[in-house]
Write a protein that holds these residues in place. Structure first.
Motif, short mmCIF file in Angstrom:
data_model
loop_
_atom_site.label_atom_id
_atom_site.label_comp_id
_atom_site.label_asym_id
_atom_site.label_seq_id
_atom_site.Cartn_x
_atom_site.Cartn_y
_atom_site.Cartn_z
N VAL A 113 34.61 59.25 34.03
CA VAL A 113 34.22 58.50 35.05
C VAL A 113 35.03 57.16 35.35
CG1 VAL A 113 32.35 57.89 36.48
CG2 VAL A 113 32.15 59.77 35.03
N SER A 114 35.68 57.01 36.38
CA SER A 114 36.24 55.76 36.79
C SER A 114 35.51 55.12 37.84
CB SER A 114 37.55 55.88 36.98
OG SER A 114 38.39 56.41 36.05
N GLN A 115 35.17 53.81 37.66
CA GLN A 115 34.75 53.15 38.75
C GLN A 115 35.80 51.90 39.03
OE1 GLN A 115 30.17 53.03 36.99
NE2 GLN A 115 30.71 51.90 39.12
N HIS A 116 35.99 51.74 40.34
CA HIS A 116 37.65 50.98 40.67
C HIS A 116 37.11 49.57 40.43
CE1 HIS A 116 38.58 55.01 41.80
NE2 HIS A 116 37.71 54.99 42.77
N ASN A 117 36.18 48.91 40.68
CA ASN A 117 35.85 47.40 40.89
C ASN A 117 34.88 47.38 39.75
OD1 ASN A 117 35.99 48.66 43.86
ND2 ASN A 117 37.39 46.98 43.33
N HIS A 118 35.18 46.20 38.81
CA HIS A 118 34.22 45.99 38.00
C HIS A 118 33.23 44.78 38.34
CE1 HIS A 118 32.66 45.97 34.09
NE2 HIS A 118 32.98 44.76 33.83
N HIS A 119 33.86 44.02 39.27
CA HIS A 119 33.11 42.99 40.01
C HIS A 119 33.33 43.04 41.65
CE1 HIS A 119 31.74 40.97 36.24
NE2 HIS A 119 33.08 41.19 35.86
N VAL A 120 32.32 42.97 42.40
CA VAL A 120 32.16 42.72 43.77
C VAL A 120 31.51 41.76 44.35
CG1 VAL A 120 31.76 44.00 45.96
CG2 VAL A 120 32.82 45.29 43.96
N ILE A 121 31.87 40.92 45.14
CA ILE A 121 31.15 39.55 45.64
C ILE A 121 31.15 40.03 47.26
CG2 ILE A 121 30.73 37.13 46.13
CD1 ILE A 121 32.25 36.94 43.29
N LEU A 122 29.98 40.07 47.92
CA LEU A 122 30.01 40.32 49.19
C LEU A 122 28.98 39.16 49.95
CD1 LEU A 122 29.71 44.06 49.76
CD2 LEU A 122 31.83 42.80 50.10
N SER A 123 29.15 39.05 51.18
CA SER A 123 28.03 38.20 51.88
C SER A 123 27.14 39.21 52.45
CB SER A 123 28.93 37.36 52.72
OG SER A 123 29.60 36.47 52.41
#
Lengths: 114, 114
Positions: A4-14
Motif C-alpha cells: 500500500v502506497s500513500q503518496h504524501n508523508h506530510h501535508v500542511i493545509l489551511s
C-alpha cells in the motif's frame, strides 16, 4: 505480497482548504479498503471503508473516498478541512478473504493551520 | 468506555530481558491482532488469533510469541528484546476475520529497549 502506497508523508493545509490524500495498492484481486485516522494521543480508529457496491463511500466527519479499480486507488477527500482534522491518516487493504489481516500504508501526517 | 485496553502505555526493558505486553478487550471479538509500528513506518502485522487458532506471519521473528488464554486477553511476549525491537505495539480486535470487518485498536504500548 501486496503493498500500500500513500503518496504524501506530510501535508500542511489551511483551514477550509480542500483535501485529497492518495492511496494506491498492488493487489489485483478482490479487496476491501479502509482509511483509519489517529488523532494526537488517541488510538487508531476507522474513518471509512469500502466493501462492495457504490465506489464512492462516505465516512465520519465529512470524509469520503473513491475506489477506482482500474487505478488501484482509494483516495481520501474532504472538501473543507478543519483544525480538528489534524491527525495521522492510514490507508489499509484487506485481501485474500482477510486471512492475512490488513496491510497498511506508511501514513500521512496532516497538519491543519488555523 | 475503552474497549481495547493495552497495558502498560509505556514499557522500558533492557537488552535481552524478556518482556510481556498485554491487551484486553470488552467487545467479545473473535479475532485479536498484534501489530508492530516503528517510527514513520506502516503498522506491520506480527500475528493474530482467530478464536484459539494462532496465525503467525511468515516474517515475524521467533523472538516474538503470543498467548491468548481466553477471549478477552492476549499477550505479546518478546523473549530477548533487541534494540531493533523498540517500537509501538498495537493490539486490535475484530468481530470476524475478513469480510470488511473493521479493526478496533488499543492505544498501543511504546516499548523502549536500553
Amino acid at each position: 505480497a501486496q503493498s500500500v502506497s500513500q503518496h504524501n508523508h506530510h501535508v500542511i493545509l489551511s483551514e477550509a482548504a480542500s483535501l485529497e490524500l492518495g492511496c494506491n495498492y498492488s493487489y489485483g484481486g478482490t479487496v476491501n479498503l479502509f482509511w483509519y485516522v489517529q488523532y494526537p494521543g488517541q488510538h487508531l480508529q476507522l474513518l471509512l471503508k469500502y466493501f462492495s457496491g457504490d465506489p464512492l463511500v462516505k465516512g465520519i466527519k465529512g470524509f469520503e473516498a473513491e475506489f477506482i479499480k482500474s487505478k488501484f486507488s482509494f483516495n481520501l477527500r474532504k472538501p473543507s478541512v478543519q483544525w480538528s482534522d489534524t491527525a495521522e491518516y492510514f490507508c489499509a487493504v484487506e485481501s485474500g478473504g482477510g486471512a492475512d489481516g490488513l496491510t497498511f500504508g506508511k501514513g500521512t501526517h496532516l497538519i491543519i493551520q488555523p | 468506555d475503552a474497549m481495547v485496553i493495552q497495558n502498560p502505555r509505556y514499557q522500558v526493558t533492557q537488552f535481552g530481558k524478556p518482556v510481556t505486553l498485554s491487551c484486553s478487550q470488552t467487545l467479545n471479538h473473535n479475532v485479536m491482532y498484534w501489530y508492530q509500528q516503528k517510527s514513520s513506518q506502516a503498522p506491520k502485522l506480527l500475528f493474530h488469533y482467530y478464536d484459539k487458532d494462532f496465525n503467525n506471519e511468515a516474517d515475524t521473528p521467533d523472538n516474538f510469541q503470543s498467548r491468548r488464554p481466553n477471549t478477552s486477553f492476549c499477550f505479546l511476549d518478546i523473549r530477548s528484546p533487541g534494540l531493533g525491537d523498540a517500537a509501538m505495539y498495537l493490539c486490535a480486535t475484530s468481530r470476524a476475520r475478513g469480510g470488511g470487518s473493521p479493526l478496533h485498536f488499543g492505544n498501543g504500548t511504546r516499548l523502549t529497549v536500553t
